[in-house]
Design an enzyme around this catalytic site. Structure first.
Site, PDB file in Angstrom:
ATOM      1  CG  ASP A 173      -1.797  -1.226   1.293  1.00 25.54           C
ATOM      2  OD1 ASP A 173      -1.611  -2.140   0.468  1.00 25.54           O
ATOM      3  OD2 ASP A 173      -2.661  -1.284   2.180  1.00 25.54           O
ATOM      4  CD  GLU A 410      -0.362  -5.997   9.077  1.00 28.10           C
ATOM      5  OE1 GLU A 410      -0.557  -5.541  10.232  1.00 28.10           O
ATOM      6  OE2 GLU A 410      -0.904  -5.525   8.065  1.00 28.10           O
TER       7      GLU A 410
END
Ligand code: 2M8
Length: 725
Positions: A173, A410
């Protein structure tokens, strides 16, 4: 499987179970409560090892929400979980498009198409493949529709490169690469739809997520798409963000390879998928290569130029096999530099998502620096594909140790390893499982003897027969032989990658000469070798060459384990005696110590070969003796003049590979079986820990070993007997 791996595989499976919603897997418990496109691909790959039916369901659920134009949405929303994420269906308004799937709630963009790869793995790993065939037949047309959509709607110049039109489509992103095209978007607050970010409610530190400026632009783009009713031609005309990304296109290219193989399995033509793969591969090679940077970069379609920002995405053509060998070599040099954490650099986990030397590098901010497991997982395969096994191994080491040491996060701090973002993250768990199963499990399967080799090898095999010695000067044989071995190293051993090119070596004139020279050994008297260094170099080189010679001569395909008692049976006649690889290792180089698997010493009391024993034992030989397997030392030629440094280098390489994993947080050290087998040579527990301490580059690991040497637990890693080809 080592106990610690078994424990952590158990934990990883538990995470996937906890994140399972009944139809698919959430990427993370609270931050990402719906189904995400490429996350599900990675999850299915992890599950494919032990739970075929859930892996299939994961993929089926995702494709149930495929749009009628073939687009596979980035998010499939779970109606029961609405209200915790932004943007959700009310914001996407995908019912403006005639293509949206009825009865499903989805976003209006896509993601990297990893799915054909996952589907192929599900099939390959299924215990009853026939049962998976019907799934393959059902999913194949949907996979084709997805790829067709990408090539039809997202490749306006029909050049084999598809564009992403939103940073969320790339999966990375807030990658620094997107700063440039995003800058083009001038946000006028009054005309931007009102919105409220929800992601920051789930993380402790907002600086680890994309900025508000980024979000404004993400929202601007979504608003633009819905104003165009998700009509691709209209979007393309006005969208300020249209980028051909090397990560997205490499995954597509690699997925085409899987798609072609799936086509063959179900009995249909693989031609289209193969053509797509070839076209995309060539386009990546030509259009996305930045000659000056020696790197693949994203191409900005609006600007008509490469975006000159080098991130980990630029290495992904290795995964697709899309780089030429020359490009691969340049990529490797770039990858294996302090920019992306070079081999044995210490205190740097490989490979961070952005160049650590660049000003914008941020070790804790999302896709602007940290280490991501999925990227490394793909890259490790890419590096192996091009033969860079040592570097692949170092990525593998970090893929294993980061979750064990810092949790199934993550993403991870590239220097400290600290886990960031969400904990219990699904793809970290899934790909950890994949790695453990791939490298530490299927060994029994691979170790099976092939009938052909077995029949060839029921007797001892003396590889040199004394015939054909024309032109050999018996007084010079040791020197000649060493020169020949050095020649083989130069031509066929890739010491940097740690592999041997058996295919080319086999039919080469250099190998023929080497074999003729070994015939001369029958006239050689090894007691004429003088000096410890000369002896060490001679016997180490000879050991390594007898192993290579036997692998080639016996036509070993997968593992030296195809031949029972390989190291005891392959022999050279030297002077009046026979020497097996074991005789050289345990008899001469280990001071006639009993091998771990055998009740007797190699040389009995009256064996004249005892005169050749080299004492004291130098434990570093264990990292120089090549056994033809992936877990052992990378092959090299040892020169008596520099053997000391070479043995140090070999030890350093090994100690910093995935054969030694130091886990201060768990107060454990995981080490290769080599240390168990040869514990005596190292000076048992104490000596082993001192040895590791001396060669380890990770400062934190060294401090831990020093301070906890009495209490830390040692566990042994299963040896990987697969061939180092
Ligand atoms: C992240 O992206 C989502 C949007 O798609 C987000 O930040 O809200 C990315 O890391 C992406 O690659 C990933 O698929 C997704 C879910 O794990 O989270």
């Amino acid at each position: 499987m080592s106990r610690i791996f078994a424990d952590y595989v158990e934990k990883a499976r538990h995470i996937l179970d906890e994140n399972w919603t009944g139809r698919s897997t959430k990427p993370a418990p609270s931050l990402y409560p719906h189904q995400w496109n490429w996350d599900s691909g990675f999850v299915a790959i992890g599950r494919s090892h032990y739970d075929t039916s859930h892996a299939i369901q994961e993929i089926e659920t995702l494709f149930d929400a495929q749009w009628s134009n073939g687009m596979l949405p980035q998010i499939v929303f779970n109606p029961e979980e609405l209200g915790h994420y932004f943007p959700e269906p009310d914001f996407w308004q995908t019912d403006r498009s005639p293509h949206h799937p009825s009865g499903k709630l989805t976003s209006g963009i896509t993601m990297p198409p990893i799915h054909a790869i996952a589907v192929e793995k599900i099939y390959q790993r299924a215990s009853r493949r026939n049962r998976v065939l019907s799934f393959l037949e059902k999913i194949y047309p949907k996979l084709v529709a997805l790829h067709e959509y990408l090539y039809r709607d997202r490749d306006p110049h029909d050049e084999g490169l598809v564009y992403v039109r939103h940073p969320w489509e790339s999966g990375i992103d807030n990658s620094p690469t997107w700063d440039f095209p995003l800058r083009r978007i001038v946000v006028v607050t009054e005309s931007l739809p009102l919105y409220k970010r929800r992601d920051l409610e789930h993380v402790s530190d907002p600086s680890m997520r994309p900025s508000d400026d980024d979000y404004d632009r993400y929202v601007y783009l979504v608003d633009l798409f819905r104003r165009c009713d998700y009509h691709e031609d209209r979007i393309r005309e006005i969208c300020p963000f249209l980028v051909q990304d090397p990560l997205f296109n490499s995954i597509l290219c690699r997925a085409n390879e899987s798609l072609a193989r799936i086509a063959e399995i179900i009995g249909t033509s693989p031609v289209t998928a193969r053509d797509w793969a070839q076209k995309t591969s060539q386009a990546i090679q030509k259009k996305l290569w930045h000659e000056k940077h020696s790197m693949f970069d994203a191409y900005d379609l609006v600007e008509g130029a490469l975006i000159e920002v080098d991130t980990a995405a630029g290495f992904m053509p290795l995964y697709a096999g899309a780089a030429t060998p020359e490009q691969a070599e340049q990529l490797y040099q770039h990858l294996n530099s302090c920019s992306f954490c070079s081999l044995h650099q210490g205190n740097c986990f490989t490979i961070p998502n952005y160049d650590t030397q660049k000003e914008g590098f941020d070790r804790s901010n999302y896709w602007r620096g940290p280490v991501w497991i999925n990227i490394n997982w793909m890259l490790a395969q890419g590096l192996r594909r091009y033969g860079y096994t040592l570097k692949a191994d170092s990525l593998q080491k970090d893929l294993l140790q980061l979750p064990i040491r810092f949790g199934f996060h993550e993403y991870f701090d590239s220097f400290e390893g600290t886990g960031y973002g969400s904990d219990n993250f699904s793809w970290t768990a899934a790909l950890f499982i994949d790695l453990v199963y791939e490298f530490y499990e299927g060994e029994q399967e691979k170790g099976r003897m092939t009938g052909y080799v077995k029949s060839l090898f029921s007797e001892d095999l003396i590889l040199n027969n004394g015939n054909d010695t024309i032109g050999i000067d018996p007084d010079n044989i040791a020197g000649e032989l060493m020169r020949s071995i050095r020649g083989l190293r130069n031509q066929f051993y890739d010491t940097e990658r740690g592999i041997v090119d058996y295919e080319h070596l086999k039919n080469s004139s250099e190998f023929r000469t080497y074999r003729i020279l070994t015939n001369g050994l029958i006239k050689f008297n090894p007691s004429c070798l003088t000096g410890r260094k000369e002896k060490l170099a001679f016997w180490i080189n000879l050991y390594n060459s007898i192993v290579v010679d036997a692998i080639v001569t016996l036509g070993i395909k997968q593992s030296v384990r195809e031949v029972p008692e390989f190291f005891r049976k392959v022999r050279y006649a030297i002077g009046p005696y026979l020497f097996s690889a074991d005789d050289i290792e345990h008899g001469i180089l280990r001071g006639n110590l009993r091998p771990w698997f055998y009740p007797f010493k190699p040389f009995g009391v009256r064996d004249p070969r005892r005169d050749l024993i080299i004492t004291p034992v130098d434990p570093r030989i264990h990292f120089a003796l090549v056994c033809g397997s992936r877990s052992c030392a990378p092959i090299n030629y040892y020169d008596h003049a520099s053997i000391n440094n070479q043995l140090d280098e070999a030890s350093e390489s090994f100690i910093n590979s995935s054969e030694v994993i130091v886990l201060p947080e768990a107060e454990k050290v995981l080490i290769s079986d080599i240390f168990r087998w040869y514990s005596e040579d190292f000076g048992r527990r104490r000596g082993i820990l001192d040895f590791i301490f001396d060669y380890l580059s990770d400062e934190k690991g060294r401090r831990f070993i020093r301070s906890h040497s009495g209490t830390l637990q040692i566990e042994y890693l299963q040896y990987d007997w697969n061939l180092n080809r």
